[in-house]
Design a protein around this motif. Structure first.
Motif, PDB file in Angstrom:
ATOM      1  N   ARG A 186      39.488  41.477  34.306  1.00 43.73           N
ATOM      2  CA  ARG A 186      40.420  41.427  35.369  1.00 43.73           C
ATOM      3  C   ARG A 186      41.374  42.768  35.470  1.00 43.73           C
ATOM      4  O   ARG A 186      41.733  43.393  34.550  1.00 43.73           O
ATOM      5  CB  ARG A 186      41.486  40.142  35.214  1.00 43.73           C
ATOM      6  CG  ARG A 186      42.130  39.767  36.333  1.00 43.73           C
ATOM      7  CD  ARG A 186      42.969  38.497  36.275  1.00 43.73           C
ATOM      8  NE  ARG A 186      43.702  38.835  35.076  1.00 43.73           N
ATOM      9  CZ  ARG A 186      44.930  39.042  34.898  1.00 43.73           C
ATOM     10  NH1 ARG A 186      45.511  39.559  36.066  1.00 43.73           N
ATOM     11  NH2 ARG A 186      45.905  39.209  33.952  1.00 43.73           N
ATOM     12  N   ILE A 187      41.476  43.188  36.554  1.00 44.14           N
ATOM     13  CA  ILE A 187      42.291  44.372  37.025  1.00 44.14           C
ATOM     14  C   ILE A 187      43.707  43.936  37.372  1.00 44.14           C
ATOM     15  O   ILE A 187      43.998  42.900  38.018  1.00 44.14           O
ATOM     16  CB  ILE A 187      41.810  44.970  38.398  1.00 44.14           C
ATOM     17  CG1 ILE A 187      40.363  45.664  38.132  1.00 44.14           C
ATOM     18  CG2 ILE A 187      42.667  46.218  38.879  1.00 44.14           C
ATOM     19  CD1 ILE A 187      39.594  46.258  39.305  1.00 44.14           C
ATOM     20  N   VAL A 188      44.495  44.320  36.645  1.00 44.79           N
ATOM     21  CA  VAL A 188      45.866  44.086  36.674  1.00 44.79           C
ATOM     22  C   VAL A 188      46.847  45.016  37.277  1.00 44.79           C
ATOM     23  O   VAL A 188      47.899  44.759  37.725  1.00 44.79           O
ATOM     24  CB  VAL A 188      46.514  43.793  35.137  1.00 44.79           C
ATOM     25  CG1 VAL A 188      45.917  42.679  34.448  1.00 44.79           C
ATOM     26  CG2 VAL A 188      46.412  45.195  34.424  1.00 44.79           C
ATOM     27  N   ALA A 189      46.329  46.314  37.327  1.00 43.55           N
ATOM     28  CA  ALA A 189      47.275  47.275  38.250  1.00 43.55           C
ATOM     29  C   ALA A 189      46.471  48.534  38.536  1.00 43.55           C
ATOM     30  O   ALA A 189      45.144  48.904  37.891  1.00 43.55           O
ATOM     31  CB  ALA A 189      48.328  47.704  37.469  1.00 43.55           C
ATOM     32  N   LEU A 190      46.964  49.222  39.512  1.00 46.33           N
ATOM     33  CA  LEU A 190      46.070  50.705  39.852  1.00 46.33           C
ATOM     34  C   LEU A 190      47.444  51.669  39.802  1.00 46.33           C
ATOM     35  O   LEU A 190      48.362  51.433  40.357  1.00 46.33           O
ATOM     36  CB  LEU A 190      45.660  50.657  41.164  1.00 46.33           C
ATOM     37  CG  LEU A 190      44.444  49.725  41.488  1.00 46.33           C
ATOM     38  CD1 LEU A 190      44.049  49.805  43.137  1.00 46.33           C
ATOM     39  CD2 LEU A 190      43.241  49.976  40.751  1.00 46.33           C
ATOM     40  N   GLU A 191      47.465  52.660  38.798  1.00 45.62           N
ATOM     41  CA  GLU A 191      48.419  53.384  38.713  1.00 45.62           C
ATOM     42  C   GLU A 191      48.180  54.959  39.080  1.00 45.62           C
ATOM     43  O   GLU A 191      46.791  55.299  38.527  1.00 45.62           O
ATOM     44  CB  GLU A 191      48.874  53.368  37.287  1.00 45.62           C
ATOM     45  CG  GLU A 191      49.307  52.141  37.102  1.00 45.62           C
ATOM     46  CD  GLU A 191      49.995  51.855  35.486  1.00 45.62           C
ATOM     47  OE1 GLU A 191      49.580  52.790  34.834  1.00 45.62           O
ATOM     48  OE2 GLU A 191      50.545  51.006  35.050  1.00 45.62           O
ATOM     49  N   ALA A 209      44.140  55.458  37.920  1.00 41.77           N
ATOM     50  CA  ALA A 209      43.805  54.613  36.577  1.00 41.77           C
ATOM     51  C   ALA A 209      43.731  53.022  36.920  1.00 41.77           C
ATOM     52  O   ALA A 209      44.924  52.592  37.477  1.00 41.77           O
ATOM     53  CB  ALA A 209      45.158  54.926  35.723  1.00 41.77           C
ATOM     54  N   ILE A 210      42.610  52.547  36.714  1.00 42.86           N
ATOM     55  CA  ILE A 210      42.492  51.200  36.825  1.00 42.86           C
ATOM     56  C   ILE A 210      42.924  50.439  35.793  1.00 42.86           C
ATOM     57  O   ILE A 210      42.280  50.625  34.442  1.00 42.86           O
ATOM     58  CB  ILE A 210      40.787  50.808  37.138  1.00 42.86           C
ATOM     59  CG1 ILE A 210      40.493  51.617  38.527  1.00 42.86           C
ATOM     60  CG2 ILE A 210      40.636  49.470  37.449  1.00 42.86           C
ATOM     61  CD1 ILE A 210      39.124  51.542  38.685  1.00 42.86           C
TER      62      ILE A 210
END
Length: 140
Positions: free
Chosen positions: A66-71, A83-84
């Motif tokens: 699961r992807i929790v953030a894109l930074e 950053a995935i």
């Protein structure tokens, strides 16, 4: 109808899900695993609405996170990157054939392989030719 989209990426250098697990365990002992990519997804809002990163091993999708953030990240070369950030739990999926490609691709939720039932730690993928034939006739 879902309102999220997933990403799919080749797991380069890994032959099996166990290789990914070992690599992430060694590299991200604390915190969430991260994959840094050159391109920022244009559909970021849809990804963050419940999307996952599906991993391709030797021609078949076998797992997701699961992807929790894109930074935003800046590389040593000064170039902005994405950053995935993923949940550390690796969820195994039913095998789904996927041809080689570069980078990552969007994958609609409706086209994504189903998760394997809990307690079923792995499923050996069928031969690539059979997986492809099943996918072509709409079975997976």
């Amino acid at each position: 109808m879902t309102d999220h989209i997933n990403l799919v990426k080749l797991c380069v250098g890994a032959d099996a899900v166990e290789d990914l697990l070992e690599w992430q365990k060694a590299r991200f002992a604390e915190g969430n695993p991260v994959h840094v990519t050159r391109m920022w997804p244009k559909r970021a809002e849809e990804i963050l609405a419940g999307g996952s990163l599906y991993w391709v091993f030797k021609g078949a999708v076998l797992a997701r996170q699961r992807i929790v953030a894109l930074e935003p990240r800046t590389g040593a070369d000064g170039i902005a990157r994405c950053a995935i950030v993923m949940d550390p739990e690796v969820i195994r999926t039913e095998p789904m054939p996927k041809r080689p490609f570069q980078g990552w691709r969007y994958m609609p939720a409706a086209d994504s392989p189903r998760d394997l039932p809990k307690g079923r730690g792995r499923e050996e993928p069928l031969p690539r030719e059979l997986l492809q034939a099943l996918a072509e006739i709409g079975l997976r």
